[in-house]
Design a protein around this motif. Structure first.
Motif, short mmCIF file in Angstrom:
data_model
loop_
_atom_site.label_atom_id
_atom_site.label_comp_id
_atom_site.label_asym_id
_atom_site.label_seq_id
_atom_site.Cartn_x
_atom_site.Cartn_y
_atom_site.Cartn_z
N ALA A 136 -23.09 7.27 7.16
CA ALA A 136 -23.28 8.67 7.54
C ALA A 136 -22.09 9.22 8.30
N ALA A 137 -21.28 8.34 8.87
CA ALA A 137 -20.11 8.76 9.63
C ALA A 137 -18.84 8.82 8.79
N ILE A 138 -18.95 8.51 7.49
CA ILE A 138 -17.78 8.38 6.64
C ILE A 138 -17.91 9.32 5.45
N PRO A 139 -16.88 10.14 5.15
CA PRO A 139 -16.98 11.04 4.01
C PRO A 139 -17.33 10.34 2.70
N ALA A 140 -16.80 9.13 2.47
CA ALA A 140 -17.08 8.41 1.23
C ALA A 140 -18.51 7.90 1.15
N GLY A 141 -19.24 7.93 2.26
CA GLY A 141 -20.64 7.56 2.24
C GLY A 141 -20.93 6.10 2.50
N ARG A 142 -19.91 5.31 2.72
CA ARG A 142 -20.12 3.88 3.02
C ARG A 142 -18.90 3.34 3.75
N PRO A 143 -19.07 2.25 4.50
CA PRO A 143 -17.91 1.63 5.13
C PRO A 143 -17.07 0.87 4.12
N ALA A 144 -15.85 0.55 4.50
CA ALA A 144 -14.98 -0.25 3.65
C ALA A 144 -15.53 -1.67 3.52
N THR A 145 -15.24 -2.31 2.40
CA THR A 145 -15.58 -3.72 2.21
C THR A 145 -14.30 -4.55 2.24
N PRO A 146 -14.41 -5.86 2.43
CA PRO A 146 -13.22 -6.70 2.33
C PRO A 146 -12.49 -6.54 1.00
N ALA A 147 -13.24 -6.32 -0.08
CA ALA A 147 -12.62 -6.13 -1.39
C ALA A 147 -11.77 -4.86 -1.44
N ASP A 148 -12.23 -3.80 -0.76
CA ASP A 148 -11.45 -2.56 -0.70
C ASP A 148 -10.11 -2.80 -0.02
N VAL A 149 -10.15 -3.51 1.08
CA VAL A 149 -8.92 -3.80 1.83
C VAL A 149 -8.02 -4.72 1.02
N ALA A 150 -8.62 -5.70 0.36
CA ALA A 150 -7.84 -6.65 -0.45
C ALA A 150 -7.07 -5.95 -1.56
N GLN A 151 -7.67 -4.96 -2.20
CA GLN A 151 -6.99 -4.25 -3.27
C GLN A 151 -5.73 -3.55 -2.77
N ALA A 152 -5.81 -2.97 -1.58
CA ALA A 152 -4.63 -2.34 -0.99
C ALA A 152 -3.56 -3.38 -0.69
N CYS A 153 -3.97 -4.55 -0.22
CA CYS A 153 -3.02 -5.62 0.08
C CYS A 153 -2.32 -6.12 -1.18
N LEU A 154 -3.08 -6.29 -2.26
CA LEU A 154 -2.48 -6.74 -3.52
C LEU A 154 -1.41 -5.76 -4.00
N TRP A 155 -1.68 -4.47 -3.85
CA TRP A 155 -0.71 -3.47 -4.28
C TRP A 155 0.54 -3.48 -3.41
N LEU A 156 0.35 -3.49 -2.09
CA LEU A 156 1.49 -3.43 -1.18
C LEU A 156 2.34 -4.68 -1.24
N ALA A 157 1.74 -5.83 -1.54
CA ALA A 157 2.49 -7.09 -1.59
C ALA A 157 3.25 -7.27 -2.89
N ALA A 158 2.88 -6.53 -3.93
CA ALA A 158 3.56 -6.64 -5.22
C ALA A 158 4.97 -6.05 -5.13
N PRO A 159 5.94 -6.60 -5.87
CA PRO A 159 7.29 -6.06 -5.82
C PRO A 159 7.30 -4.56 -6.10
N GLY A 160 8.06 -3.83 -5.31
CA GLY A 160 8.11 -2.38 -5.48
C GLY A 160 9.02 -1.73 -4.46
N TYR A 161 8.91 -0.43 -4.37
CA TYR A 161 9.80 0.38 -3.53
C TYR A 161 9.20 0.68 -2.16
N VAL A 162 7.86 0.67 -2.06
CA VAL A 162 7.19 1.14 -0.86
C VAL A 162 7.41 0.18 0.31
N THR A 163 7.90 0.72 1.42
CA THR A 163 8.01 -0.05 2.65
C THR A 163 7.93 0.92 3.83
#
Length: 268
Positions: free
Chosen positions: A202-229
């Protein structure tokens, strides 16, 4: 659309990877083919030690990442290191008044000093692999954090540390932060009581809290070779609904069931 990652042959360290968000991150990298090392202060059962086609392994190393000697021993066990996820952290609810100065010092050591020590020790291996560091930050470091002031201050420092290291170590090592909002983990009840996912949602616009899987997906993307730093990726479901939104939607004695659409509302 499903995004997949291939970390076959890569070596990944996830600090504090034995429970909660950390174990979710470790499993995600393992399922992407990486060999994953997790660490904690006390011996833990290691999830996902079995191998399979295209699947790496998870091994456990006992280490307190607040202790420089433990960090040196931990990192010395790697011949190659491609990714470090500085996940170890946390804090009990501890209002500043009346609590031990040592408690607050330990919270800052775990959430700020320890990631610095791990990053510093891992840098030569990461630079050789043109690797990446992902800091697990918190929305507590981006807004007031009453009751966990030392934690919030440490996470704010962690966010800044990541930006500093991103500039200092570019282009050899990329450093980014995942800023996590309210999250559904086994320790959530210690902070939020028995509200459960529905209460937090109820406190989050998306309607639910984050899960470990949500956070993991962001980590997989940021750790992959790329330009973002030097980036901060918010995994918070849109933030937290401010209290004024509830006030604006609440029944008004003067105007009936809702204030929305009243004739005296300001023009858009």
């Amino acid at each position: 659309m499903t995004v997949t990652y291939d970390y076959t042959g890569k070596s990944v360290l996830v600090t504090g990877g034995t429970k909660g968000i950390g174990v979710g991150i470790a499993r995600a990298f393992r399922e992407a083919g990486a060999d994953v090392t997790i660490c904690a202060r006390h011996e833990q059962a290691v999830p996902g030690t079995e191998r399979g086609p295209g699947v790496g392994r998870i091994r456990f190393v006992r280490a307190d990442v607040r202790v420089p000697e433990d960090v040196e021993r931990l990192v010395s066990g790697f011949d190659r290191l491609d990714v470090v996820v500085n996940n170890a952290g946390g804090s009990p609810y501890a209002p500043l008044a009346g609590t031990s100065p040592r408690l607050h010092a330990r919270v800052i050591e775990l959430n700020l000093t320890a990631p610095l020590l791990v990053a510093q020790s891992a840098y030569p291996l990461l630079a050789a692999a043109r690797g990446a560091i992902v800091m697990i930050g918190s929305s507590s470091g981006a807004r007031p954090s009453p009751g966990t002031s030392a934690y919030g201050a440490a996470k704010a420092g962690l966010h800044h540390l990541a930006r500093c290291l991103a500039a200092e170590w570019a282009p050899d090592v990329r450093v980014n932060t995942v800023v996590v909002g309210l999250a559904a983990t086994e320790s959530a009840g210690d902070h939020y009581g028995d509200q459960g996912d529905g209460g937090l949602g109820a406190a989050i616009p998306a309607g639910r809290p984050a899960t470990p899987a949500d956070v993991a997906q962001a980590c997989l993307w940021l750790a992959a070779p790329g330009y973002v730093t030097g980036a901060e990726i918010r995994v918070d479901g849109g933030g937290e609904v401010p209290h004024w939104r509830h006030l604006a939607a609440a029944p008004s004695p003067a105007s009936g069931p809702s204030r929305r659409g009243s004739s005296d509302a300001p023009d858009a």
